[in-house]
Design a protein around this motif. Structure first.
Motif, short mmCIF file in Angstrom:
data_model
loop_
_atom_site.label_atom_id
_atom_site.label_comp_id
_atom_site.label_asym_id
_atom_site.label_seq_id
_atom_site.Cartn_x
_atom_site.Cartn_y
_atom_site.Cartn_z
N THR B 16 0.83 -1.21 0.00
CA THR B 16 0.00 0.00 0.00
C THR B 16 0.87 1.26 0.00
N CYS B 65 -1.21 3.44 -6.89
CA CYS B 65 -1.22 2.00 -7.17
C CYS B 65 0.02 1.59 -7.97
N SER B 68 2.81 1.16 -5.61
CA SER B 68 2.62 -0.09 -4.87
C SER B 68 2.97 -1.30 -5.73
N GLY B 149 -8.16 1.47 -4.44
CA GLY B 149 -7.89 2.70 -3.70
C GLY B 149 -8.62 3.90 -4.26
N ALA B 170 -5.04 6.60 -0.55
CA ALA B 170 -4.19 5.41 -0.57
C ALA B 170 -4.47 4.57 -1.80
N SER B 172 -3.45 0.50 -3.20
CA SER B 172 -2.78 -0.76 -2.91
C SER B 172 -2.68 -1.63 -4.15
N GLN B 300 -9.50 4.99 3.97
CA GLN B 300 -8.84 4.79 2.67
C GLN B 300 -9.73 4.12 1.63
N ALA B 303 -8.98 0.80 -0.31
CA ALA B 303 -7.64 0.38 0.12
C ALA B 303 -7.55 0.20 1.63
N GLY B 307 -4.61 -1.57 3.42
CA GLY B 307 -3.89 -0.51 4.14
C GLY B 307 -3.72 -0.83 5.62
N ASN B 310 -1.02 -3.62 5.95
CA ASN B 310 0.34 -3.08 5.82
C ASN B 310 0.75 -2.23 7.02
N PRO B 350 3.43 0.47 5.05
CA PRO B 350 2.99 1.36 3.97
C PRO B 350 4.13 2.21 3.40
#
Lengths: 75, 358
Positions: B16, B65, B68, B149, B170, B172, B300, B303, B307, B310, B350
């Motif tokens: 994330t 993303c 990530s 996200g 966020a 992910s 989030q 996510a 999130g 993580n 994260p």
């Protein structure tokens, strides 16, 4: 549950120091805002009483909450 | 009935990326028009403290993303060209059309033999996205990349005191592979509540116009435009209290598992207050049901489940085999839950968004 216990429960849910009676106008309770309504819905839900946000728009006094609780209050 | 058991499909990695700007409610209170008392109340009841958003307003969910996914490929050593499908779950796509997933296919170096499309969901998006990924694995694919996200700053009006203090940005990336593993899903939809969480303008029903861009004072005391997200907090809270505990009962009965045998309950992080209420009703303590994500990162959206893993569960998830329940609920209305097994996955803490160079 007695009326007194119910009123205490409401005051605790609202986190207010106001002394509540059935005559208390909800609008006069500082903590009766959107967060306060959520807290009351949660408190009532735990008692098995369903109330919607639309219901709360109609409530004017603590007596309206007492009426909603109905038979759950026994004194 | 969307109630499904899979015997194949396993999560191998979750990464994330969160917004690079840390905002604190103490500093934001004035912008939202909170007085001292209200500030104290939202901190205590709702758990507002800090949230993470992107500092550059041009950053999209796909940018988070992409960072990530890039890190996910580095950590797992998986060749992007070996991905068979890319699913993007977001309410903040790069363009109204085409699907952001297809743009990401090229950007991430996936082959043109990849199936790629977007799913428009919020709080329940991770569950529905994961379900779609597992269904694709069941249909014969080997590797699916799920991106989820939102950059909520795009739809939460900056002065909306109701919604905006909740929101965090966020994105992910989750890798799912064809591997023997049992999972159960239950999924629900109820469009009768579509107006309780909605961005009214910008679609075909109410196209974007000058009128839609006008900030207006609303009956709920907040200021927002019609192109921004509106939330009826009371209705959503009521829906959650009813739907989520019922869904857990349904999932446990369907999977034939006792809740005592679940290691972690990772729920959509709506706000601390809702999570405390759900935890109380299903009888699970905070140790197994983390609820600090909103307090540190903000809500989030899709996510929030990756999130939370993580941010708060990276050690157990990367260290050992676990049986977990994930559950998402909100906009739609849409809600779903799944029971999955993971065995020592790649789950770093994260990442902070680093900008266009990544």
């Amino acid at each position: 549950m007695s009326l007194e216990e119910f009123l205490e429960g409401i005051a605790e849910a609202l986190d207010t120091e106001n002394e509540l009676t059935p005559e208390t106008e909800l609008e006069r309770i500082d903590e009766y805002d959107s967060i306060g309504v959520l807290s009351l819905m949660s408190y009532l839900d735990e008692m098995g009483i369903k109330a919607t946000p639309a219901d709360f728009e109609k409530f004017r006094t603590v007596a309206d909450l007492v009426a909603l609780a109905g038979e759950k209050i026994d004194g | 009935m969307a109630k499904v058991r899979f015997d194949k499909g396993a999560i191998k990695a979750i990464v994330t990326t969160v917004g690079d700007r840390l905002l604190s409610i103490d500093e934001e209170a004035e912008k939202f028009g909170y007085d001292e008392r209200t500030l104290k109340r939202v901190k205590k009841s709702m758990g507002f403290h800090t949230r993470r958003v992107v500092s550059d307003p041009s950053v999209c969910t796909s940018d988070l993303c992409a960072q990530s996914a890039g890190r996910l490929f580095e950590l797992t050593g998986v060749d992007p060209a070996s991905i068979d499908a890319l699913i993007m779950v977001t309410q903040t796509p790069d363009y109204r059309a085409p699907s952001t997933a297809i743009i990401l296919q090229d950007r991430l170096g996936l082959g043109t033999g990849t199936v790629a499309f977007d799913i428009n969901l919020g709080c329940s998006g991770f569950i529905n996205g994961l379900y779609t990924a597992y269904a694709m694995i069941a249909s014969g694919l080997q590797r699916v990349l799920l991106c989820v996200g939102d950059v909520a700053s795009k739809f939460a009006y900056e002065r909306d005191k109701v919604l905006t203090p909740l929101m965090g940005d966020a994105g992910s990336a989750i890798l799912i592979e064809a591997e023997a593993s049992e999972s159960h899903f239950v999924l629900h939809s109820d469009g009768s509540g579509f107006e309780h969480l909605i961005i009214p303008a910008g679609g075909c029903r109410y196209p974007c116009s000058l009128e839609a861009l006008e900030p207006k004072a609303r009956p709920d005391g907040a200021v927002r435009r019609d192109v921004d997200m509106y939330m009826n907090g009371g209705e959503i809270f009521n829906f959650t209290l009813k739907a989520v505990p019922e869904m857990f009962d349904e999932l446990f009965a369907f999977a034939g598992v006792e809740k005592e045998r679940i290691d972690y309950f990772v729920l959509h992080q709506a706000n601390r207050y809702i999570l405390q209420n759900i935890a109380k009703r299903i009888g699970v303590d905070e140790e197994r049901l983390p609820m600090k994500t909103v307090t540190e990162y903000g809500n989030q959206n899709s996510a929030s489940i990756p999130g939370t893993i993580n941010a708060f569960l990276h050690e157990p998830f990367s260290g050992r085999s676990l049986r977990s329940v994930f559950a998402g609920f909100g906009i739609g209305l849409s809600w779903g839950a799944c029971l999955v097994e993971t065995d020592g996955i790649v789950a770093p803490e994260p990442l902070i968004y680093k900008g266009a160079s990544t």
